[in-house]
Design a protein around this motif. Structure first.
Motif, PDB file in Angstrom:
ATOM      1  N   PHE A 131      57.566  28.465  22.275  1.00  0.00           N
ATOM      2  CA  PHE A 131      56.231  28.741  22.790  1.00  0.00           C
ATOM      3  C   PHE A 131      56.336  29.167  24.252  1.00  0.00           C
ATOM      4  O   PHE A 131      57.139  28.631  25.013  1.00  0.00           O
ATOM      5  N   TRP A 132      55.529  30.129  24.670  1.00  0.00           N
ATOM      6  CA  TRP A 132      55.522  30.552  26.071  1.00  0.00           C
ATOM      7  C   TRP A 132      54.145  31.061  26.457  1.00  0.00           C
ATOM      8  O   TRP A 132      53.388  31.523  25.606  1.00  0.00           O
ATOM      9  N   LYS A 133      53.832  30.943  27.746  1.00  0.00           N
ATOM     10  CA  LYS A 133      52.573  31.457  28.274  1.00  0.00           C
ATOM     11  C   LYS A 133      52.792  31.970  29.698  1.00  0.00           C
ATOM     12  O   LYS A 133      53.503  31.347  30.496  1.00  0.00           O
ATOM     13  N   LEU A 134      52.165  33.096  29.998  1.00  0.00           N
ATOM     14  CA  LEU A 134      52.114  33.642  31.356  1.00  0.00           C
ATOM     15  C   LEU A 134      50.777  33.249  31.968  1.00  0.00           C
ATOM     16  O   LEU A 134      49.735  33.397  31.318  1.00  0.00           O
ATOM     17  N   CYS A 135      50.808  32.786  33.209  1.00  0.00           N
ATOM     18  CA  CYS A 135      49.574  32.322  33.839  1.00  0.00           C
ATOM     19  C   CYS A 135      49.460  32.839  35.271  1.00  0.00           C
ATOM     20  O   CYS A 135      50.448  32.902  36.005  1.00  0.00           O
ATOM     21  N   GLY A 136      48.244  33.189  35.627  1.00  0.00           N
ATOM     22  CA  GLY A 136      47.924  33.420  37.016  1.00  0.00           C
ATOM     23  C   GLY A 136      47.409  32.132  37.636  1.00  0.00           C
ATOM     24  O   GLY A 136      47.466  31.065  37.011  1.00  0.00           O
ATOM     25  N   SER A 137      46.904  32.203  38.858  1.00  0.00           N
ATOM     26  CA  SER A 137      46.397  31.006  39.513  1.00  0.00           C
ATOM     27  C   SER A 137      45.137  31.339  40.294  1.00  0.00           C
ATOM     28  O   SER A 137      44.792  32.509  40.488  1.00  0.00           O
ATOM     29  N   GLY A 138      44.453  30.290  40.739  1.00  0.00           N
ATOM     30  CA  GLY A 138      43.278  30.454  41.573  1.00  0.00           C
ATOM     31  C   GLY A 138      43.629  30.263  43.038  1.00  0.00           C
ATOM     32  O   GLY A 138      44.734  29.819  43.378  1.00  0.00           O
ATOM     33  N   THR A 139      42.716  30.594  43.904  1.00  0.00           N
ATOM     34  CA  THR A 139      42.944  30.436  45.336  1.00  0.00           C
ATOM     35  C   THR A 139      42.946  28.954  45.714  1.00  0.00           C
ATOM     36  O   THR A 139      42.609  28.087  44.923  1.00  0.00           O
ATOM     37  N   GLY A 140      43.312  28.688  46.961  1.00  0.00           N
ATOM     38  CA  GLY A 140      43.455  27.302  47.407  1.00  0.00           C
ATOM     39  C   GLY A 140      44.618  26.669  46.676  1.00  0.00           C
ATOM     40  O   GLY A 140      45.728  27.180  46.682  1.00  0.00           O
ATOM     41  N   GLU A 141      44.347  25.550  46.006  1.00  0.00           N
ATOM     42  CA  GLU A 141      45.370  24.889  45.205  1.00  0.00           C
ATOM     43  C   GLU A 141      45.265  25.295  43.736  1.00  0.00           C
ATOM     44  O   GLU A 141      45.830  24.638  42.868  1.00  0.00           O
ATOM     45  N   GLY A 142      44.554  26.388  43.502  1.00  0.00           N
ATOM     46  CA  GLY A 142      44.443  26.910  42.155  1.00  0.00           C
ATOM     47  C   GLY A 142      43.182  26.505  41.422  1.00  0.00           C
ATOM     48  O   GLY A 142      42.880  27.045  40.365  1.00  0.00           O
ATOM     49  N   PHE A 143      42.410  25.576  42.010  1.00  0.00           N
ATOM     50  CA  PHE A 143      41.242  25.055  41.303  1.00  0.00           C
ATOM     51  C   PHE A 143      39.967  25.809  41.700  1.00  0.00           C
ATOM     52  O   PHE A 143      38.951  25.207  42.046  1.00  0.00           O
ATOM     53  N   THR A 144      40.030  27.135  41.673  1.00  0.00           N
ATOM     54  CA  THR A 144      38.853  27.958  41.921  1.00  0.00           C
ATOM     55  C   THR A 144      38.890  29.136  40.961  1.00  0.00           C
ATOM     56  O   THR A 144      39.951  29.509  40.464  1.00  0.00           O
ATOM     57  N   PRO A 145      37.725  29.768  40.708  1.00  0.00           N
ATOM     58  CA  PRO A 145      37.704  30.926  39.811  1.00  0.00           C
ATOM     59  C   PRO A 145      38.157  32.218  40.482  1.00  0.00           C
ATOM     60  O   PRO A 145      38.261  33.243  39.806  1.00  0.00           O
TER      61      PRO A 145
END
Length: 234
Positions: free
Chosen positions: A39-53
């Protein structure tokens, strides 16, 4: 024994960020050809510590499952797709994990195969949810308070929000020194507990998965430091 790798890549320049964005498409063709990857997944992130849209164009992650730790260590260094990411990234930090509990589904399956918990070493928590579009606004209104709460917790060693699709497919990942500190945060009355109640009462998620892991090893650095200290075997 199944091993999960989670590799975080930081890109500093505009050119490298454009490359990383393009790889969100290209790497989907490369990862299935990596020997022994499951199983594998590619992920982006949010700004700050990632907890934003709001997307953070400088941080991307690859999650993968492998048949054992040796394979995970080898392929996250030698496989072409991982080598390409390492060449373009300013920094790479990979966490190796042993699943100890998992419930729910990710893209219709539970990709993690829990083993007996060895009871030593830091614990990591991963939550993944597909947010119902009609509930997305309510969900994201809750997130800043939860982010602030986890950010103020002195026990959390590392935390980040990542995702496959902005706004709708979200993953949170955090590392804690022990089960007690993790449980204290999860159960304490506050924004997190209230959000969990709202999720249950409002049926906000179409799909969700909750997993816990022991951190078995790490490689690399993040922002010039090692977020957690692994004890050497006795």
């Amino acid at each position: 024994m199944q091993t999960v790798s989670l590799s975080f890549h930081r890109f500093d320049t505009g050119v490298s960020r454009l490359w990383a964005f393009a790889m969100m498409g290209a790497a989907r063709l490369m990862l299935p050809r990596v020997p022994e990857i499951d199983f594998w997944k590619l992920c982006g992130s949010g700004t700050g510590e990632g907890f934003t849209p709001v997307p953070n164009t400088g941080v991307y992650a690859i999650l993968a499952t492998w048949p054992d730790h040796a394979t995970a260590e080898r392929q996250t260094v030698q496989a072409d797709v991982f080598r390409r990411y390492a060449r373009h990234a300013a920094e790479v930090w990979t966490v190796f994990l042993t699943p100890v509990s998992a419930r729910g589904a990710w893209a219709g399956e539970n990709p993690f195969r829990p083993s007996d918990d060895p009871g030593t070493g830091p614990l990591a928590a991963l939550t993944r949810a597909t947010v119902r579009p009609a509930r997305a606004l309510r969900f994201w209104r809750r997130v800043p308070d939860i982010s602030a709460m986890i950010g103020q917790d002195p026990n959390v060693a590392f935390k980040i929000g990542i995702g496959e699709v902005p706004l709708l497919h979200q993953v949170t990942f955090s590392i804690w020194p022990d089960a007690e500190s993790m449980a204290l945060f999860a159960r304490a009355d506050g924004p997190h507990a209230r959000a969990i109640r709202a999720v249950r009462e409002g049926n906000w998620f179409r799909e969700e998965l909750y997993a816990r892991f022991r951190v078995t090893a790490t490689r690399g650095s993040w922002h010039g430091t090692q977020p957690i200290t692994m004890k050497e075997p006795a």
